[in-house]
Design a protein around this motif. Structure first.
Motif, PDB file in Angstrom:
ATOM      1  N   LEU A  33       0.759  -1.180   0.032  1.00  0.00           N
ATOM      2  CA  LEU A  33      -0.127  -0.058   0.003  1.00  0.00           C
ATOM      3  C   LEU A  33       0.928   1.230  -0.181  1.00  0.00           C
ATOM      4  N   ASP A  34       2.052   1.051   0.826  1.00  0.00           N
ATOM      5  CA  ASP A  34       2.773   2.363   0.663  1.00  0.00           C
ATOM      6  C   ASP A  34       3.388   2.703  -0.566  1.00  0.00           C
ATOM      7  N   GLY A  35       3.601   1.606  -1.198  1.00  0.00           N
ATOM      8  CA  GLY A  35       4.396   1.784  -2.519  1.00  0.00           C
ATOM      9  C   GLY A  35       3.363   2.174  -3.653  1.00  0.00           C
TER      10      GLY A  35
ATOM     11  N   ARG B 245      -5.851  -4.086  12.307  1.00  0.00           N
ATOM     12  CA  ARG B 245      -4.623  -4.659  12.658  1.00  0.00           C
ATOM     13  C   ARG B 245      -3.602  -3.808  11.869  1.00  0.00           C
ATOM     14  N   LEU B 246      -4.039  -3.586  10.520  1.00  0.00           N
ATOM     15  CA  LEU B 246      -3.153  -2.591   9.544  1.00  0.00           C
ATOM     16  C   LEU B 246      -3.057  -1.307   9.834  1.00  0.00           C
ATOM     17  N   ALA B 247      -4.154  -0.876  10.296  1.00  0.00           N
ATOM     18  CA  ALA B 247      -4.076   0.450  10.928  1.00  0.00           C
ATOM     19  C   ALA B 247      -3.094   0.659  12.243  1.00  0.00           C
ATOM     20  N   ARG B 248      -3.357  -0.300  12.931  1.00  0.00           N
ATOM     21  CA  ARG B 248      -2.486  -0.366  14.164  1.00  0.00           C
ATOM     22  C   ARG B 248      -1.087  -0.474  13.600  1.00  0.00           C
ATOM     23  N   LEU B 249      -0.565  -1.303  12.817  1.00  0.00           N
ATOM     24  CA  LEU B 249       0.607  -1.403  12.249  1.00  0.00           C
ATOM     25  C   LEU B 249       1.317  -0.079  11.871  1.00  0.00           C
ATOM     26  N   GLU B 250       0.511   0.747  11.004  1.00  0.00           N
ATOM     27  CA  GLU B 250       0.769   1.941  10.478  1.00  0.00           C
ATOM     28  C   GLU B 250       1.206   2.912  11.460  1.00  0.00           C
ATOM     29  N   ARG B 251       0.155   2.901  12.506  1.00  0.00           N
ATOM     30  CA  ARG B 251       0.431   3.859  13.662  1.00  0.00           C
ATOM     31  C   ARG B 251       1.891   3.392  14.519  1.00  0.00           C
ATOM     32  N   GLU B 252       2.057   2.225  14.667  1.00  0.00           N
ATOM     33  CA  GLU B 252       3.244   1.561  15.357  1.00  0.00           C
ATOM     34  C   GLU B 252       4.542   2.172  14.550  1.00  0.00           C
ATOM     35  N   ALA B 253       4.333   1.856  13.374  1.00  0.00           N
ATOM     36  CA  ALA B 253       5.480   2.138  12.426  1.00  0.00           C
ATOM     37  C   ALA B 253       6.006   3.622  12.339  1.00  0.00           C
ATOM     38  N   ALA B 254       4.730   4.418  12.696  1.00  0.00           N
ATOM     39  CA  ALA B 254       4.928   5.967  12.456  1.00  0.00           C
ATOM     40  C   ALA B 254       5.602   6.559  13.783  1.00  0.00           C
ATOM     41  N   ALA B 255       5.217   5.792  14.953  1.00  0.00           N
ATOM     42  CA  ALA B 255       5.509   6.000  16.127  1.00  0.00           C
ATOM     43  C   ALA B 255       7.079   5.840  16.323  1.00  0.00           C
ATOM     44  N   ARG B 256       7.288   4.717  15.916  1.00  0.00           N
ATOM     45  CA  ARG B 256       8.592   4.139  16.071  1.00  0.00           C
ATOM     46  C   ARG B 256       9.642   5.162  15.410  1.00  0.00           C
ATOM     47  N   ALA B 257       9.437   5.613  14.087  1.00  0.00           N
ATOM     48  CA  ALA B 257      10.011   6.380  13.164  1.00  0.00           C
ATOM     49  C   ALA B 257      10.304   7.668  13.891  1.00  0.00           C
TER      50      ALA B 257
END
Length: 365
Positions: free
Chosen positions: A65-67, A219-231
């Motif tokens: 999706l990001d791509g 779960r996908l939305a949670r993954l996106e939020r977690e990735a953004a928070a880590r970055a």
């Protein structure tokens, strides 16, 4: 003169056609899509997104999706740049059309004057001044008018020279109009291709998301939020904002207030308000509202505005993302930006380091 007149009529028709097309809704012209210095994983073919297999890895889906959305953002930037260029070309063609119309009227007046001179010469039998002197019954009266004859000859010569210059100018205008029209035709085709790329990528992303079940979407939305928070955390941990805290300029403050007032409005590619925005539509509109217009696209904002160090940024500055400058947001302080993320999302606040930062530019430097 016949050939010149036909050329002028052709030029006039060319410009009229150009202006007519430019006035049509949705007409814009695209520049070539820039290459990415940090291109994402290639997007699936336009025919459709792959169907996630049972037991699929949602992280892989997120990357796909990001791509897709990144490719859509790149195409959107090209579309916006082309539309901005088309508006300038439209104004130039309108000005050229006016020059041709004014030149045509001038040429007609000159032709009328030249025709009157020719008729006058016909009435005198085309005799030269010397012949009229030798054959005239009253040489004295003729001599009295010699000065006027010479003055008239100079006037006729000047008239013919002006007529020739006007014809040459109109031929140049016609050539210019023809060249501009060909360029606009090429841009129209390129714009259509860019618009197709945008829709293909967005449609593929939406199809991919539509195949996910409700729990998977959560779960996908949670993954996106977690990735953004880590970055964001990793970015802040570098100490990049230690000691930062510069206040916004007067115009920067106005731009921030405008952007903040747009929170919750939808992302629409190619939109620059007032009801919807894409990423650079939001930043360019905000700075225009602050009385300081900036380039329309994120890539031109990165290329043409003054670069400042990340640690020196202040509210109102623009943070540009990815190696190809395909995304932009407005810094609002405390390590945050306001941006229009992508299709399906709304204008929102995010961490300034939640995406790969290319750099920071200052519109009012």
């Amino acid at each position: 003169m016949g050939t010149g007149k036909r050329g002028l009529l052709t030029a006039a028709l060319t410009v009229v056609c150009a202006v007519t097309v430019l006035g049509a809704p949705g007409t814009a012209f695209a520049a070539p899509t820039p290459t990415s210095a940090s291109a994402p994983t290639p997007a699936p073919a336009a025919g459709g997104a792959p169907t996630p297999a049972p037991g699929r890895d949602l992280q892989e889906v997120r990357e796909q999706l990001d791509g897709l959305y990144h490719d859509a953002a790149v195409a959107t930037d090209a579309y916006n740049a082309a539309r901005e260029k088309a508006e300038r070309q439209s104004a130039e063609l309108a000005e050229l059309s006016g020059k041709i119309a004014r030149g045509q009227r001038k040429l007609e007046r000159l032709k009328d004057r030249a025709g009157a001179a020719a008729r006058d010469q016909y009435r005198t039998g085309g005799l030269s001044a010397t012949a009229q002197f030798l054959l005239g019954d009253d040489p004295g009266r003729f001599l009295d008018g010699t000065g006027r004859v010479l003055q008239g000859q100079r006037a006729v010569k000047a008239l013919l020279e002006e007529l020739q210059r006007t014809q040459e100018e109109l031929r140049a205008y016609a050539d210019d109009a023809s060249a501009r029209w060909k360029k606009l035709e090429a841009h129209r085709k390129a714009e259509a291709a860019a618009r197709t790329r945008i829709r293909q990528r967005i449609d593929a992303a939406e199809r991919l998301e539509s195949r996910l079940e409700k729990k998977e979407k959560e779960r996908l939305a949670r993954l996106e939020r977690e990735a953004a928070a880590r970055a964001q955390t990793a970015w802040l941990d570098t100490g990049v904002l230690d000691g930062a805290g510069a206040e916004a300029s007067a115009r920067g403050g106005k731009a921030v207030r405008y952007a903040t007032a747009q929170l919750g409005k939808p992302y629409v590619w190619g939109a620059a308000g007032p009801d919807a925005f894409d990423c650079s539509g939001l930043t360019s509109r905000a700075w225009a509202a602050a009385g300081h217009p900036v380039p329309r696209t994120s890539q031109e904002q990165w290329r043409r505005l003054r670069h400042v160090a990340v640690e020196d940024m202040r509210p109102g500055d623009l943070v540009v993302y990815f190696g190809d400058a395909s995304h932009v947001g407005m810094y609002i302080g405390d390590g945050r930006i306001i941006h229009a993320p992508r299709p399906g999302r709304t204008v929102t606040v995010a961490g300034a380091g939640s995406m790969p930062v290319l750099g920071v530019v200052r519109p009012d430097a």
